[in-house]
Design a protein around this motif. Sequence first.
Motif, PDB file in Angstrom:
ATOM      1  N   LYS A  30       0.832  -1.206   0.000  1.00 39.30           N
ATOM      2  CA  LYS A  30       0.000   0.000   0.000  1.00 39.30           C
ATOM      3  C   LYS A  30       0.871   1.261   0.000  1.00 39.30           C
ATOM      4  CE  LYS A  30      -3.957  -2.009   2.472  1.00 39.30           C
ATOM      5  NZ  LYS A  30      -4.761  -1.958   3.724  1.00 39.30           N
ATOM      6  N   GLU A  33       2.482   1.755  -3.463  1.00 46.97           N
ATOM      7  CA  GLU A  33       1.537   2.293  -4.433  1.00 46.97           C
ATOM      8  C   GLU A  33       1.271   3.771  -4.184  1.00 46.97           C
ATOM      9  OE1 GLU A  33      -2.011   0.019  -4.411  1.00 46.97           O
ATOM     10  OE2 GLU A  33      -1.138  -1.642  -5.574  1.00 46.97           O
ATOM     11  N   LYS A  34       1.175   4.143  -2.921  1.00 45.47           N
ATOM     12  CA  LYS A  34       0.913   5.531  -2.572  1.00 45.47           C
ATOM     13  C   LYS A  34       2.070   6.432  -2.991  1.00 45.47           C
ATOM     14  CE  LYS A  34      -0.144   8.525   1.379  1.00 45.47           C
ATOM     15  NZ  LYS A  34      -0.329   8.584   2.845  1.00 45.47           N
ATOM     16  N   GLU A  37       2.140   6.794  -6.867  1.00 40.49           N
ATOM     17  CA  GLU A  37       0.980   7.395  -7.518  1.00 40.49           C
ATOM     18  C   GLU A  37       1.328   8.748  -8.136  1.00 40.49           C
ATOM     19  OE1 GLU A  37      -2.391   7.783  -5.007  1.00 40.49           O
ATOM     20  OE2 GLU A  37      -2.960   5.675  -5.172  1.00 40.49           O
ATOM     21  N   ASN A  38       1.976   9.579  -7.365  1.00 41.36           N
ATOM     22  CA  ASN A  38       2.293  10.930  -7.813  1.00 41.36           C
ATOM     23  C   ASN A  38       3.805  11.112  -8.009  1.00 41.36           C
ATOM     24  OD1 ASN A  38      -0.481  11.711  -7.544  1.00 41.36           O
ATOM     25  ND2 ASN A  38      -0.147  11.854  -5.322  1.00 41.36           N
ATOM     26  N   TYR A  39       4.456  10.056  -8.430  1.00 42.22           N
ATOM     27  CA  TYR A  39       5.924  10.115  -8.555  1.00 42.22           C
ATOM     28  C   TYR A  39       6.355  11.021  -9.706  1.00 42.22           C
ATOM     29  CZ  TYR A  39      10.782   8.680  -8.327  1.00 42.22           C
ATOM     30  OH  TYR A  39      12.140   8.690  -8.178  1.00 42.22           O
TER      31      TYR A  39
END
Length: 439
Positions: A30, A33-34, A37-39
């Motif tokens: 988790k 993924e977090k 997400e905004n990488y």
Amino acid sequence: MARFFVFAVCFLILAIGVAAKANEKSAAAKLLEKCLENYGPTSLRPVKDEATTTVVIVRLLITQIIALIETDQTLVLSGWLKWSWFDENFKWSSRKHGVEKLLVNTDQIWMPDIALHTNVDTGFERYKLKTAAVYPNGEVIYASPAILTFTCKINARLFPFDYQVCNMTFSSWNFHGNEVNLLASNGSDSSQKEFAQNGVWELKKIKVRRIEKMYIVGSKLEPFPELRYSLYLKRRPLFHVLSIIIPCLPLSILNLLVFLLPPEAGEKVGLGMTNLLALALFQQLVSAAVPPSSDNSPVITYYFTPMIGLACISVVNAVFMLKLFYYGRHNNPVPRWIQVVVLQFLSYAACYTKIAYEDEIFMGSKSSLIEADIKGKKEDGEEGEKMEMNSGESMNREEKMNLQETEKRHRDIDWQNVALIWDKFVFLMMVIVTTGAWR
């Protein structure tokens, strides 16, 4: 009926709960993924402010020298490579998320474009691992075993007692020093303690230097930092000493022994040819072990070349000497100029004692005996004088009968003297040249 209905509902709720728990992701998944997400694009540096410089700390531990291909002037080695930097997109509270480390695929995050300048591997740098470790403070560590193949200029001047210095230069290919700054690791984990000794090369030391070079980027002059690893290698010479150096010394002496072999043996030319082929073989062994370069040719090749030349001279001289030695059989007298140059001048220079005529030795001893006998009987008067006259007449008859045969023997001995004097003179010249080559 009501009981069955209640049982079915309970079973369905339990099954749904088990399935939901099975599909639930771990805390690390988790969190990963977090973070991704905004990488953003992986080609951009992981900083919030473009003015921030990304510092990459590089460590390289050499574990083994796989091969130093001297003819191609390339070095293949294996090592442990480690890069570390800070990624501002990866920061979390380990206490809140319960995650101390994330393993991320290198294709999903920004990676330093560090390249080995002198790489000659068709697969470029071969790194095995494709994952990097990320920690809560944003530190990213990429560590992987690597096989590096790069150029190494060989200086074989002192082969096989030579030292080689091979340089590896790492730098960022697209980012200048104000964007990506390279620093060498100087911690305790950077000591070269993992090197496996090589049977041919001994690693004496490794030096790491940081160099900044200025290049024009657009309209500005920007610094590009480089890390240069210098490997100091010393060749282990025992194999080459036993297989090349030591056998060369007896072969050099054999060049001289060709002159000491009597011409009656009939093997002077054969011995010279065998020695010549052996020297040529050893020269090929040396040539195959060093790069074909005219800049730093091995000193040992300057020894082999004169020795091969001397071996050729010894063969030619042996043929010429044998021709002279048996030239008297053709009833040709020695020319006057050869008598002056060889039998007088060269015999003195070569300290050679000429072969005496056998008839002179015989006649000299015979005459001395007769003179002694005459002297002993001179007291008898007429008997002594008569004996002296008879001995003179007998000697004249023998000289007339054997004159032709004596002249032929003299010619043979003269030519043999010429051949042996010339052979000894060339032998002394060869000793001087061979001694000079050893020095």
